[in-house]
Each structure stands twice: as structure tokens, then as C-alpha cells.
Design a protein around this motif. Structure first.
Motif, short mmCIF file in Angstrom:
data_model
loop_
_atom_site.label_atom_id
_atom_site.label_comp_id
_atom_site.label_asym_id
_atom_site.label_seq_id
_atom_site.Cartn_x
_atom_site.Cartn_y
_atom_site.Cartn_z
N PRO A 179 31.53 119.96 -12.00
CA PRO A 179 31.50 118.50 -12.10
C PRO A 179 30.61 118.06 -13.25
O PRO A 179 29.56 118.63 -13.49
CB PRO A 179 30.92 118.05 -10.77
N VAL A 180 31.06 117.06 -13.96
CA VAL A 180 30.32 116.57 -15.11
C VAL A 180 29.60 115.29 -14.72
O VAL A 180 30.16 114.40 -14.12
CB VAL A 180 31.27 116.30 -16.30
N ASN A 181 28.34 115.24 -15.09
CA ASN A 181 27.54 114.04 -14.89
C ASN A 181 27.59 113.27 -16.19
O ASN A 181 27.23 113.79 -17.24
CB ASN A 181 26.10 114.44 -14.53
N LEU B 107 24.36 118.88 -17.01
CA LEU B 107 23.78 119.06 -15.69
C LEU B 107 24.89 119.41 -14.70
O LEU B 107 25.81 118.63 -14.49
CB LEU B 107 23.06 117.77 -15.25
N ASP B 108 24.79 120.58 -14.10
CA ASP B 108 25.76 121.00 -13.09
C ASP B 108 25.33 120.43 -11.74
O ASP B 108 24.32 120.83 -11.17
CB ASP B 108 25.81 122.52 -13.02
N ILE B 109 26.10 119.46 -11.25
CA ILE B 109 25.75 118.81 -9.99
C ILE B 109 26.57 119.33 -8.81
O ILE B 109 26.51 118.77 -7.72
CB ILE B 109 25.88 117.28 -10.10
N ASN C 131 26.16 121.80 -6.87
CA ASN C 131 25.38 122.27 -5.73
C ASN C 131 24.42 121.21 -5.19
O ASN C 131 23.61 121.50 -4.33
CB ASN C 131 24.59 123.53 -6.11
N PHE C 132 24.49 120.01 -5.71
CA PHE C 132 23.60 118.94 -5.27
C PHE C 132 24.11 118.33 -3.97
O PHE C 132 25.31 118.16 -3.78
CB PHE C 132 23.51 117.83 -6.31
N SER C 133 23.20 117.97 -3.10
CA SER C 133 23.57 117.27 -1.88
C SER C 133 23.88 115.82 -2.23
O SER C 133 23.52 115.33 -3.30
CB SER C 133 22.43 117.33 -0.86
N ASP C 134 24.54 115.12 -1.30
CA ASP C 134 24.85 113.71 -1.52
C ASP C 134 23.58 112.90 -1.71
O ASP C 134 23.53 111.99 -2.54
CB ASP C 134 25.65 113.14 -0.36
N SER C 135 22.54 113.21 -0.96
CA SER C 135 21.29 112.45 -1.09
C SER C 135 20.64 112.68 -2.45
O SER C 135 20.07 111.76 -3.02
CB SER C 135 20.32 112.80 0.04
N LYS C 136 20.75 113.88 -2.99
CA LYS C 136 20.18 114.15 -4.31
C LYS C 136 20.95 113.38 -5.38
O LYS C 136 20.36 112.82 -6.30
CB LYS C 136 20.21 115.64 -4.62
N ILE C 137 22.27 113.33 -5.25
CA ILE C 137 23.09 112.57 -6.20
C ILE C 137 22.76 111.08 -6.09
O ILE C 137 22.64 110.39 -7.11
CB ILE C 137 24.58 112.84 -5.96
N MET C 138 22.56 110.58 -4.88
CA MET C 138 22.19 109.17 -4.70
C MET C 138 20.83 108.90 -5.34
O MET C 138 20.63 107.86 -5.98
CB MET C 138 22.17 108.80 -3.22
N LYS C 139 19.89 109.82 -5.23
CA LYS C 139 18.58 109.65 -5.85
C LYS C 139 18.69 109.64 -7.37
O LYS C 139 18.02 108.85 -8.05
CB LYS C 139 17.63 110.76 -5.40
N LEU C 140 19.55 110.50 -7.91
CA LEU C 140 19.76 110.51 -9.36
C LEU C 140 20.38 109.20 -9.83
O LEU C 140 19.98 108.65 -10.85
CB LEU C 140 20.66 111.69 -9.77
#
Length: 72
Positions: free
Chosen positions: A2-4, A10-12, A14-23
Motif C-alpha cells: 500500500p502506498v501512503n 512508507l510501507d503501511i 503492517n500498520f494497525s487501523d489505530s496507527k493509520i488514524m494517528k498518522l
């Protein structure tokens, strides 16, 4: 991978939903701070010009008139 769109390398995946929301929140806050800084600079530039043109005005009058112009 996935592309940010804000950080392309940044390879996202493996990020949790909460980490993506924080970003996303971090990006939002950074943009909000930038916009605020731009309005402060604009306000100060206009206030300087109003003070130059209307030397008899009080600081409060300059502030209030500048606020009207910036918020218009």
C-alpha cells in the motif's frame, strides 16, 4: 505494498487501523499548523500596512480592522 500519499516510501501494510488514524491525525495537525502560521503572517503584514497608513489608530483599532480584513 500500500502506498501512503504523504510519505510514498512508507510501507503501511503492517500498520494497525489505530496507527493509520494517528498518522492521518498527525498530517491533519501539521497542515492546520501551517495554515495558522500563514494567517498569522498575513495578519501581521496587513497590520503593519494599516499602521503605516493610519498612524493615529490605536493598537486595538489596528488589530480589529486587520481581523476584519483577514476573516473576510
Amino acid at each position: 505494498m500500500p502506498v501512503n500519499k504523504f510519505v510514498p516510501n512508507l510501507d503501511i501494510s503492517n500498520f494497525s487501523d489505530s496507527k493509520i488514524m494517528k498518522l492521518n491525525l498527525l498530517v491533519f495537525v501539521a497542515n492546520l499548523i501551517s495554515a495558522h502560521a500563514a494567517f498569522v503572517i498575513l495578519h501581521n503584514n496587513i497590520a503593519d500596512e494599516l499602521k503605516r497608513v493610519n498612524s493615529g489608530w490605536t493598537e486595538e483599532k489596528i488589530f480589529q480592522e486587520t481581523k476584519k480584513i483577514v476573516s473576510a
